[in-house]
Design a protein around this motif. Structure first.
Motif, PDB file in Angstrom:
ATOM      1  N   UNK A   3       9.086 -48.634  20.192  1.00  0.00           N
ATOM      2  CA  UNK A   3       7.693 -48.556  19.753  1.00  0.00           C
ATOM      3  C   UNK A   3       7.336 -47.091  19.495  1.00  0.00           C
ATOM      4  N   UNK A   4       6.957 -46.725  18.253  1.00  0.00           N
ATOM      5  CA  UNK A   4       6.656 -45.318  17.959  1.00  0.00           C
ATOM      6  C   UNK A   4       5.477 -44.774  18.759  1.00  0.00           C
ATOM      7  N   UNK A   5       4.519 -45.645  19.068  1.00  0.00           N
ATOM      8  CA  UNK A   5       3.383 -45.197  19.875  1.00  0.00           C
ATOM      9  C   UNK A   5       3.842 -44.847  21.287  1.00  0.00           C
ATOM     10  N   UNK A   6       4.782 -45.626  21.789  1.00  0.00           N
ATOM     11  CA  UNK A   6       5.316 -45.363  23.124  1.00  0.00           C
ATOM     12  C   UNK A   6       6.069 -44.040  23.159  1.00  0.00           C
ATOM     13  N   UNK A   7       6.814 -43.751  22.082  1.00  0.00           N
ATOM     14  CA  UNK A   7       7.564 -42.489  22.019  1.00  0.00           C
ATOM     15  C   UNK A   7       6.620 -41.293  22.089  1.00  0.00           C
ATOM     16  N   UNK A   8       5.492 -41.387  21.402  1.00  0.00           N
ATOM     17  CA  UNK A   8       4.524 -40.278  21.412  1.00  0.00           C
ATOM     18  C   UNK A   8       3.602 -40.307  22.625  1.00  0.00           C
ATOM     19  N   UNK A   9       3.653 -41.402  23.372  1.00  0.00           N
ATOM     20  CA  UNK A   9       2.833 -41.487  24.570  1.00  0.00           C
ATOM     21  C   UNK A   9       1.363 -41.727  24.287  1.00  0.00           C
ATOM     22  N   UNK A  10       1.080 -42.459  23.195  1.00  0.00           N
ATOM     23  CA  UNK A  10      -0.304 -42.769  22.840  1.00  0.00           C
ATOM     24  C   UNK A  10      -0.435 -44.276  22.667  1.00  0.00           C
ATOM     25  N   UNK A  11      -1.663 -44.760  22.670  1.00  0.00           N
ATOM     26  CA  UNK A  11      -1.903 -46.189  22.485  1.00  0.00           C
ATOM     27  C   UNK A  11      -2.024 -46.499  20.999  1.00  0.00           C
ATOM     28  N   UNK A  12      -1.779 -47.749  20.611  1.00  0.00           N
ATOM     29  CA  UNK A  12      -1.922 -48.126  19.202  1.00  0.00           C
ATOM     30  C   UNK A  12      -3.335 -47.916  18.665  1.00  0.00           C
ATOM     31  N   UNK A  13      -4.296 -47.832  19.563  1.00  0.00           N
ATOM     32  CA  UNK A  13      -5.680 -47.619  19.137  1.00  0.00           C
ATOM     33  C   UNK A  13      -6.070 -46.157  19.033  1.00  0.00           C
ATOM     34  N   UNK A  14      -5.124 -45.257  19.245  1.00  0.00           N
ATOM     35  CA  UNK A  14      -5.425 -43.825  19.198  1.00  0.00           C
ATOM     36  C   UNK A  14      -5.813 -43.413  17.782  1.00  0.00           C
ATOM     37  N   UNK A  15      -6.664 -42.406  17.697  1.00  0.00           N
ATOM     38  CA  UNK A  15      -7.073 -41.906  16.389  1.00  0.00           C
ATOM     39  C   UNK A  15      -5.959 -41.067  15.791  1.00  0.00           C
ATOM     40  N   UNK A  16      -6.067 -40.780  14.502  1.00  0.00           N
ATOM     41  CA  UNK A  16      -5.068 -39.949  13.836  1.00  0.00           C
ATOM     42  C   UNK A  16      -4.994 -38.560  14.472  1.00  0.00           C
ATOM     43  N   UNK A  17      -6.153 -38.021  14.841  1.00  0.00           N
ATOM     44  CA  UNK A  17      -6.173 -36.697  15.462  1.00  0.00           C
ATOM     45  C   UNK A  17      -5.468 -36.710  16.819  1.00  0.00           C
ATOM     46  N   UNK A  18      -5.657 -37.784  17.570  1.00  0.00           N
ATOM     47  CA  UNK A  18      -4.995 -37.894  18.875  1.00  0.00           C
ATOM     48  C   UNK A  18      -3.481 -38.005  18.712  1.00  0.00           C
ATOM     49  N   UNK A  19      -3.067 -38.737  17.695  1.00  0.00           N
ATOM     50  CA  UNK A  19      -1.630 -38.881  17.435  1.00  0.00           C
ATOM     51  C   UNK A  19      -1.033 -37.546  17.004  1.00  0.00           C
ATOM     52  N   UNK A  20      -1.749 -36.841  16.145  1.00  0.00           N
ATOM     53  CA  UNK A  20      -1.263 -35.543  15.687  1.00  0.00           C
ATOM     54  C   UNK A  20      -1.154 -34.557  16.856  1.00  0.00           C
TER      55      UNK A  20
END
Length: 205
Positions: A3-20
């Motif tokens: 899961x790419x979200x798991x790799x980055x340590x964020x939830x699927x509901x995270x905003x683009x800024x949070x993912x960045x």
């Protein structure tokens, strides 16, 4: 696939800024410079690859409308601020260190349908470092055609054309590359200076 979200340590509901933000923190953590003389260098490199792939996958899903979360901040808002520069960050590091084989391995694994203007620019840099001036010129031209407003790509093409004119204009008879070290330094110096500028600006992206 992980899961790419798991790799980055964020939830699927995270905003683009949070993912960045999460991506940048991990990229800083696993940066090759941190493991230059460490036995964990290979592990860090693999982890960096996974982080890059996860970030790219999330961007692709969201661009296609398959992801979740806010998309108010575009993930492809321009060079130095979106997925393009992030995706190829490690490639640039390898090129600056003259580790061309490693850089090309990453580039060649990118599916043909996902090859951006930056991909062609970096392939041109690799070809140039190997002394393949004609091939480098073709890659630089393609990069400029795909992104005509990018000053980095245009500078590389202009330097390439200037050198080719010098080599083929009778001033240099030592072959297609001739005494190309200065031209190579000009292009690479331009790339590194641009990287430094982007690094200074990324904090505001």
């Amino acid at each position: 696939m992980t899961d790419p979200y798991e790799v980055l340590g964020v939830s699927p509901g995270a905003s683009d800024d949070e993912i960045k933000k999460a991506y940048r923190e991990l990229a800083k953590k696993y940066h090759p410079d941190n493991y230059a003389d460490s036995p964990l260098a290979d592990v860090a490199e693999q982890k960096m690859k996974e982080v890059n792939e996860a970030y790219d996958e999330i961007n692709r899903m969201r661009q296609k409308g398959k992801g979740t979360g806010s998309t108010s901040s575009s993930s492809s808002s321009g060079y130095g601020a979106g997925s393009s520069s992030s995706q190829y960050y490690s490639v640039r590091v390898y090129i600056q260190r003259n580790m061309i084989t490693e850089a090309e391995q990453i580039l060649d694994n990118v599916p043909s349908g996902n090859r951006s203007a930056e991909w062609y620019y970096l392939k041109g840099m690799c070809a140039y470092r190997r002394g393949w001036s004609d091939e480098a010129n073709r890659y630089f031209q393609t990069a400029c055609e795909m992104d005509p407003n990018n000053q980095e790509y245009r500078a590389a093409l202009n330097n390439m054309n200037a050198q080719r004119s010098y080599n083929y204009g009778g001033y240099n008879t030592g072959g297609s590359m001739g005494n190309s070290s200065c031209g190579c330094c000009d292009i690479c110096a331009a790339m590194m200076c641009y990287d430094c500028l982007c690094s200074c600006c990324r904090g505001s992206c």
